[in-house]
Design a protein around this motif. Sequence first.
Motif, PDB file in Angstrom:
ATOM      1  N   ARG A  97       0.831  -1.200   0.000  1.00  0.00           N
ATOM      2  CA  ARG A  97       0.000   0.000   0.000  1.00  0.00           C
ATOM      3  C   ARG A  97       0.866   1.251   0.000  1.00  0.00           C
ATOM      4  N   LEU A  98       1.927   1.234   0.811  1.00  0.00           N
ATOM      5  CA  LEU A  98       2.866   2.364   0.826  1.00  0.00           C
ATOM      6  C   LEU A  98       3.566   2.515  -0.525  1.00  0.00           C
ATOM      7  N   LEU A  99       3.959   1.371  -1.115  1.00  0.00           N
ATOM      8  CA  LEU A  99       4.642   1.395  -2.401  1.00  0.00           C
ATOM      9  C   LEU A  99       3.745   1.975  -3.492  1.00  0.00           C
ATOM     10  N   SER A 105       2.323   8.907  -6.480  1.00  0.00           N
ATOM     11  CA  SER A 105       2.827  10.268  -6.314  1.00  0.00           C
ATOM     12  C   SER A 105       3.929  10.566  -7.327  1.00  0.00           C
ATOM     13  N   MET A 106       4.833   9.584  -7.533  1.00  0.00           N
ATOM     14  CA  MET A 106       5.917   9.767  -8.499  1.00  0.00           C
ATOM     15  C   MET A 106       5.366   9.897  -9.919  1.00  0.00           C
ATOM     16  N   THR A 107       4.385   9.041 -10.264  1.00  0.00           N
ATOM     17  CA  THR A 107       3.792   9.082 -11.599  1.00  0.00           C
ATOM     18  C   THR A 107       3.107  10.418 -11.854  1.00  0.00           C
ATOM     19  N   THR A 111       4.239  13.017 -14.709  1.00  0.00           N
ATOM     20  CA  THR A 111       3.252  13.473 -15.690  1.00  0.00           C
ATOM     21  C   THR A 111       3.178  14.991 -15.733  1.00  0.00           C
ATOM     22  N   GLU A 112       3.225  15.617 -14.559  1.00  0.00           N
ATOM     23  CA  GLU A 112       3.178  17.076 -14.507  1.00  0.00           C
ATOM     24  C   GLU A 112       4.432  17.692 -15.131  1.00  0.00           C
TER      25      GLU A 112
END
Length: 336
Positions: A97-99, A105-107, A111-112
């Motif tokens: 779940r943490l992963l 968040s990284m994706t 993307t941003e």
Amino acid sequence: MKFSDYMKDNQITLLVCFAGGLFFSVLLLAFGISLSEMALLWVCFAIIVFFTMFAYFRKQQKRIQYLLETMETLDKKYLIAEIADRPETELEKIYFRLLKTALKSMTDEVTEIRRLNMEYKDFIEQWIHEIKVPITGVQLLCENNKTEIMRKIIAQTELMEQSIEKVLFYARLGSVEKDYLIKEISLKQCVLEVLSRNKQFLIHNRVCVHTDSISDLVYSDSKWLGFIINQIIFNSIKYCSDKPPVIHLKSKDMGDYVTLSITDNGIGIKQSEVNRVFDKGFVGSNGRMRKKSTGIGLYLCDQLCLKLGIGIDIESEIGCYTTVLLHFPKSNHLNV
């Protein structure tokens, strides 16, 4: 993971088992159990603890091996949390779940960043097309009023165009494959177009260009190849010596490939720096001395050649010459 490492990670569990064994040993001795019976109980207890720990170790080792093998097969490693089997323990569920939260968040962040880069790239391309309009207007005004000053102005606008074109090609470097058309082209025609586009700049710098030895046809994209040749010629002029600049362009059929050589009589490159001239940002001793180099031009040439399937080499002797070699591969299936 080794069994010894697993045992070290579970030292507290082993200490608790040992303390519990001692406690119950004292109780059993108080109830009159013999020492031989106590020793037998301790052996059985140690075997049970050992095999229990070993069984959990093997299970965990197989799970880790499965995750590592799954990771190796993935091109996009960040999908491991989505591809792997369902977590088997509550602790794994928490870790997964943490992963997943961290990967999401990284994706989102990537993307941003890509969106911002795309907006910046679009702005750069739009600005380049807009800035070309007044430059073209200046060139037309100068063409209609040909004086020595106007010729110098045209030469400078050609230099500006070359710098603007460099920015455009750098912005498009990541998507070259979307913007090229490979076809049979004449090397001589491509070279002459480059020279014609910069004729006033060449005249202003009194450059003598020899193209009589170009006669071969190659398969490439004329626009991108024109940029590469243009960049090499401009570098020859930028790093000219006190002698009048002379540039020789020759093509030669080498059997499996065609080679275009561009040789100048400039200041040359140190042998210790020849292998680094294609590195991004590398200006070398010549660039630091003349303070006009950005270390981007030849890097762009190298990257474009890589994407177009063209080999590029450079030979030089300090104070004598520099030769850039472009190798165009031949392919039988192109002759359809």
